[in-house]
Write an enzyme that holds these catalytic residues in place. Sequence first.
Site, short mmCIF file in Angstrom:
data_model
loop_
_atom_site.label_atom_id
_atom_site.label_comp_id
_atom_site.label_asym_id
_atom_site.label_seq_id
_atom_site.Cartn_x
_atom_site.Cartn_y
_atom_site.Cartn_z
CB SER A 136 -0.94 0.01 1.23
OG SER A 136 -0.19 0.22 2.41
CG ASP A 174 4.99 -9.56 10.93
OD1 ASP A 174 5.72 -8.56 11.10
OD2 ASP A 174 4.01 -9.81 11.66
CE1 TYR A 182 6.33 6.80 11.63
CE2 TYR A 182 6.46 9.20 11.73
CZ TYR A 182 6.42 8.04 10.99
OH TYR A 182 6.47 8.08 9.61
N1 LIG Z 1 2.38 8.75 4.92
C1 LIG Z 1 3.15 9.70 5.49
O1 LIG Z 1 2.70 10.81 5.80
C2 LIG Z 1 4.59 9.42 5.73
C3 LIG Z 1 5.12 8.14 5.71
N2 LIG Z 1 6.45 7.96 5.95
C4 LIG Z 1 7.04 6.62 5.96
O2 LIG Z 1 6.81 5.99 4.72
C5 LIG Z 1 6.80 4.58 4.89
C6 LIG Z 1 5.58 3.99 4.19
O3 LIG Z 1 4.42 4.43 4.87
P1 LIG Z 1 3.02 4.67 4.14
O4 LIG Z 1 3.06 4.23 2.76
O5 LIG Z 1 2.62 6.05 4.47
O6 LIG Z 1 2.09 3.71 5.03
P2 LIG Z 1 1.11 2.52 4.66
O7 LIG Z 1 0.45 2.16 5.95
O8 LIG Z 1 0.26 2.85 3.50
O9 LIG Z 1 2.11 1.37 4.22
C7 LIG Z 1 2.89 0.68 5.15
C8 LIG Z 1 3.43 -0.56 4.45
O10 LIG Z 1 4.23 -1.28 5.40
C9 LIG Z 1 3.76 -2.63 5.45
N3 LIG Z 1 3.91 -3.17 6.78
C10 LIG Z 1 3.30 -2.74 7.92
N4 LIG Z 1 3.64 -3.54 8.94
C11 LIG Z 1 4.48 -4.48 8.43
C12 LIG Z 1 5.16 -5.59 9.00
N5 LIG Z 1 5.02 -5.92 10.29
N6 LIG Z 1 5.93 -6.34 8.19
C13 LIG Z 1 6.06 -6.05 6.87
N7 LIG Z 1 5.44 -5.01 6.28
C14 LIG Z 1 4.66 -4.24 7.07
C15 LIG Z 1 2.30 -2.55 5.06
O11 LIG Z 1 1.85 -3.77 4.46
P3 LIG Z 1 1.09 -4.99 5.19
O12 LIG Z 1 0.06 -4.41 6.09
O13 LIG Z 1 0.56 -5.78 4.03
O14 LIG Z 1 2.18 -5.74 5.90
C16 LIG Z 1 2.34 -1.49 3.98
O15 LIG Z 1 2.70 -2.06 2.75
C17 LIG Z 1 6.86 4.35 6.39
O16 LIG Z 1 8.19 4.03 6.75
C18 LIG Z 1 6.45 5.68 6.98
O17 LIG Z 1 6.97 5.89 8.27
C19 LIG Z 1 7.28 9.01 6.19
C20 LIG Z 1 6.80 10.27 6.22
C21 LIG Z 1 5.42 10.58 6.00
C1 LIG Z 2 3.42 9.19 8.97
C2 LIG Z 2 3.18 10.20 9.98
O1 LIG Z 2 2.20 10.12 10.63
C3 LIG Z 2 4.11 11.28 10.22
N1 LIG Z 2 3.35 12.46 10.40
C4 LIG Z 2 5.18 11.53 9.25
O2 LIG Z 2 5.15 12.61 8.63
O3 LIG Z 2 6.08 10.71 9.12
#
Ligand SMILES: NC(=O)C1=CN([C@@H]2O[C@H](COP(=O)(O)OP(=O)(O)OC[C@H]3O[C@@H](n4cnc5c(N)ncnc54)[C@H](OP(=O)(O)O)[C@@H]3O)[C@@H](O)[C@H]2O)C=CC1
Ligand SMILES: CC(=O)[C@H](N)C(=O)O
Length: 264
Positions: free
Chosen positions: A17, A65, A156
């Site tokens: 995602s 995971d 976080y």
């Molecule tokens: N969205 C935002 O505002 C921001 C996001 N980020 C960072 O970007 C990255 C992606 O986040 P984002 O796309 O927003 O979030 P999402 O929740 O959309 O995606 C998170 C992804 O991580 C996977 N994931 C979660 N838990 C696990 C696990 N235990 N093992 C393996 N995979 C896992 C999920 O897949 P599944 O559930 O299928 O395992 C999913 O594919 C993160 O590191 C986040 O901290 C940074 C700054 C801002």
């Molecule tokens: C994903 C979040 O919630 C956070 N605000 C970020 O910017 O990383």
Amino acid sequence: MTTNTLQGKALVTGASSGIGATYARQLAAKGLDLVLVARDQARLDTLAQTLAADFGVAVEVVKADLTQAAELQALEQRLLTDSSISVLINNAGMTVEGGYVDADPARVEAMIQLNVLAPTRLSMAAAKAMAARGQGAIVNLASVVALIPEQFAGAYGATKAFVLGLTQSLATELADKGVRVQGVLPGLTRTEIFERSGHDLAALPPEWVMEVEDMVAAAIKGFEMGEGLTLPSLPDMADFAAYDKARLAMGPRLSLSNPAPRYR
Ligand SMILES: NC(=O)C1=CN([C@@H]2O[C@H](COP(=O)(O)OP(=O)(O)OC[C@H]3O[C@@H](n4cnc5c(N)ncnc54)[C@H](OP(=O)(O)O)[C@@H]3O)[C@@H](O)[C@H]2O)C=CC1
Ligand SMILES: CC(=O)[C@H](N)C(=O)O
């Protein structure tokens, strides 16, 4: 030799995602083969079929995971032994409900395993394998909250500050080994991460929120421009350069044999 082109085969964690799925699509559009990693096999399978059909690339799915030691180790072994993987997108991450006072400690521990331990182990494995081959790229998803942890409750922000520090020291270590290291520091980006942790993105001013396709396109452009750190929202990188210069200028005075006069 280092390159500013993402090519070959990319392993993307958290590809089911949000930012990871969007990286997968944009890298497939550039012709990269993919290894998609996450827990939700059905979503990964659907994405893999779509990308293979749309772009004619080879896409493999690995259900894992990354908070589970054995599953993380298996992926680490894959990076150490599969010489076809030329790009690692260290993206999987989560946040939790609440701050330091009221968060569930078990959820915070899982977040540290996913946001800190997994990218550390995976980037170490990729660094070792890629340095031996003299080429490759490692992209770590940090966050702007690494720079302003005061603005996001709980641990976080500290996990993302860790990713930033890891990226900076890894880039230094790999500088002459042909491996590119990029840290990406997104601001608020419209993905599922907020609803997964009880946060309401709709309650925030829309002008603070970037669409995920725009964020990933900017991050890839930053890689192609040769950036070590990419801040997709920051209008003028001179602001970050000034901050970084001030930080580094303190270096020669941060470890001295005598306490500073104010402590005597
Ligand atoms: N969205 C935002 O505002 C921001 C996001 N980020 C960072 O970007 C990255 C992606 O986040 P984002 O796309 O927003 O979030 P999402 O929740 O959309 O995606 C998170 C992804 O991580 C996977 N994931 C979660 N838990 C696990 C696990 N235990 N093992 C393996 N995979 C896992 C999920 O897949 P599944 O559930 O299928 O395992 C999913 O594919 C993160 O590191 C986040 O901290 C940074 C700054 C801002
Ligand atoms: C994903 C979040 O919630 C956070 N605000 C970020 O910017 O990383």
